[in-house]
Design an enzyme around this catalytic site. Structure first.
Site, PDB file in Angstrom:
ATOM      1  N   ILE A  94       0.831  -1.211   0.000  1.00 28.38           N
ATOM      2  CA  ILE A  94       0.000   0.000   0.000  1.00 28.38           C
ATOM      3  C   ILE A  94       0.861   1.255   0.000  1.00 28.38           C
ATOM      4  CG2 ILE A  94      -0.261   0.036   2.523  1.00 28.38           C
ATOM      5  CD1 ILE A  94      -2.842   1.116  -0.173  1.00 28.38           C
ATOM      6  N   GLU A 171      -7.255  -2.180   5.458  1.00 27.33           N
ATOM      7  CA  GLU A 171      -7.277  -2.795   6.781  1.00 27.33           C
ATOM      8  C   GLU A 171      -6.118  -3.770   6.937  1.00 27.33           C
ATOM      9  OE1 GLU A 171      -7.694  -6.134   6.139  1.00 27.33           O
ATOM     10  OE2 GLU A 171      -8.136  -5.540   4.069  1.00 27.33           O
ATOM     11  N   GLY A 311      -5.578  -7.049   0.601  1.00 30.33           N
ATOM     12  CA  GLY A 311      -6.112  -6.101   1.579  1.00 30.33           C
ATOM     13  C   GLY A 311      -5.269  -4.838   1.594  1.00 30.33           C
ATOM     14  N   GLU A 312      -5.233  -4.162   2.749  1.00 33.36           N
ATOM     15  CA  GLU A 312      -4.448  -2.950   2.951  1.00 33.36           C
ATOM     16  C   GLU A 312      -4.989  -1.747   2.193  1.00 33.36           C
ATOM     17  OE1 GLU A 312      -0.331  -3.576   1.951  1.00 33.36           O
ATOM     18  OE2 GLU A 312      -0.172  -5.415   3.145  1.00 33.36           O
ATOM     19  N   GLY A 313      -5.997  -1.928   1.334  1.00 32.39           N
ATOM     20  CA  GLY A 313      -6.431  -0.851   0.449  1.00 32.39           C
ATOM     21  C   GLY A 313      -5.706  -0.859  -0.872  1.00 32.39           C
TER      22      GLY A 313
END
Length: 345
Positions: A94, A171, A311-313
């Protein structure tokens, strides 16, 4: 806890925006989804010349009580805190993608089972040192859930007040695919088995065990409301994202939805006020097997499908240039009239 979200429906403005799009130097509809994005953002911002200001991704991190046993997750709970340090130090995917696309990045400790003390480059919003294990008791109290939602909303307000009008969420939390699966089952009415996937890399036998454990958890509780379901099955990071989504819609921001976990938070927000969907653009389709079913339930199509499930955006950050392209053609592409080109009859 009350969010005043307005529909973006505006027939007069929509006709003006559509006319502007249709009279660009191209066949009608030739830019496909980009045209739909431009129209949506124009309606969200209530103007014919929409613009993207200070794009930002907020990454919420939290731990889950069930992860301590290691029955549903291949990585130990300590990885959550370790990854947060990686975010802070700029070493995660990210970080790379946000830097590449000039997106501001904020990391929030929503409830990691670790003391980050007064470390800089992190927003300290810890509710507790992880949720409780919902095999034994609801993940959080109603008060903790409400506080999480309010904190997520507050962080969005701060970001908005600093000039941001387009926001995405990410997240981190070992065990959070389990929470997302339970929330998905509650809101979509799919069976738990249909909602559970490999998470961070479980193999077939371990996935079977995960399905069995989570099915028993789901059958233990009968939440009577969206917020009770969130408190029962959710994580602090998921609850904060729920509040963040609701507040972003209230503030008329464009919301970029990431993958499985963030969409689980959206399911909660959608159950509270379905007008949130007016403000959402779905960045990508996660490889986590339940995500497509979530998208189908919401009636949405994602911008990209690259087989990602990190994830992580990261889906938001990778898809963001597509959003930029939509706004850039809207504002900078010549019309048939301005270019002196004969339009179609």
């Amino acid at each position: 806890m009350n969010f005043a979200i307005e529909s973006i429906s505006n027939d007069i403005l929509e006709k003006k925006l559509q006319s502007k799009i249709d009279t660009k130097t191209k066949p009608v509809g030739a830019l496909g989804v980009l045209e739909k994005i431009a129209l949506q953002i124009g309606l969200i911002q209530n103007k014919e010349n929409p613009e993207l200001k200070q794009p930002t991704v907020l990454v919420f991190a939290g731990d889950h009580g069930i992860a301590k046993k290691g029955e549903v997750n291949p990585y130990p709970q300590e990885v959550t805190a370790q990854m947060v340090y990686n975010f802070i130090n700029g070493g995660a995917a990210i970080n790379v993608f946000c830097k590449q696309n000039n997106i501001a990045l904020k990391i929030i400790d929503a409830g990691v089972n670790h003391d980050f003390k007064e470390i800089e480059n992190i927003i300290h919003a810890k509710i507790s040192y992880g949720t409780k294990n919902y095999q034994d008791t609801p993940a959080m109290t109603q008060k903790q859930c409400a506080t999480s939602i309010k904190k997520g909303a507050h962080l969005v307000t701060e970001t908005y007040n600093n000039g941001c009008n387009i926001i995405g969420f990410g997240e981190m939390g070992i065990g959070n695919t389990s929470s997302a699966s339970l929330l998905m089952a509650y809101f979509t009415k799919n069976t738990v088995a249909e909602c559970v996937g490999s998470g961070t890399g479980l193999q077939t036998e371990a996935i079977t065990v995960k399905k069995s454990i989570l099915s028993k958890v789901f059958d233990t509780y009968t939440p009577a409301s969206p917020l009770e379901a969130l408190a029962t099955f959710g994580g602090f990071e998921i609850a904060m994202i729920t509040g963040a989504i609701l507040k972003s819609a209230e503030l008329k921001m464009t919301i970029l939805i990431d993958g499985f976990i963030v969409t689980a938070a959206l399911l909660v927000a959608h159950a509270i006020d379905n007008k949130v969907l007016d403000y959402c653009i779905f960045a990508h389709a996660s490889e986590e097997q339940g995500h497509q079913k979530m998208l189908d339930f919401l009636g949405q199509k994602p911008l990209i499908n690259l087989g990602m499930r990190l994830g992580e955006g990261t889906g938001v950050a990778v898809a963001y240039p597509i959003i930029e392209s939509a706004i850039n053609f809207m504002n900078n592409m010549a019309s048939f009239e301005s270019a002196g080109i004969s339009g179609s009859e």
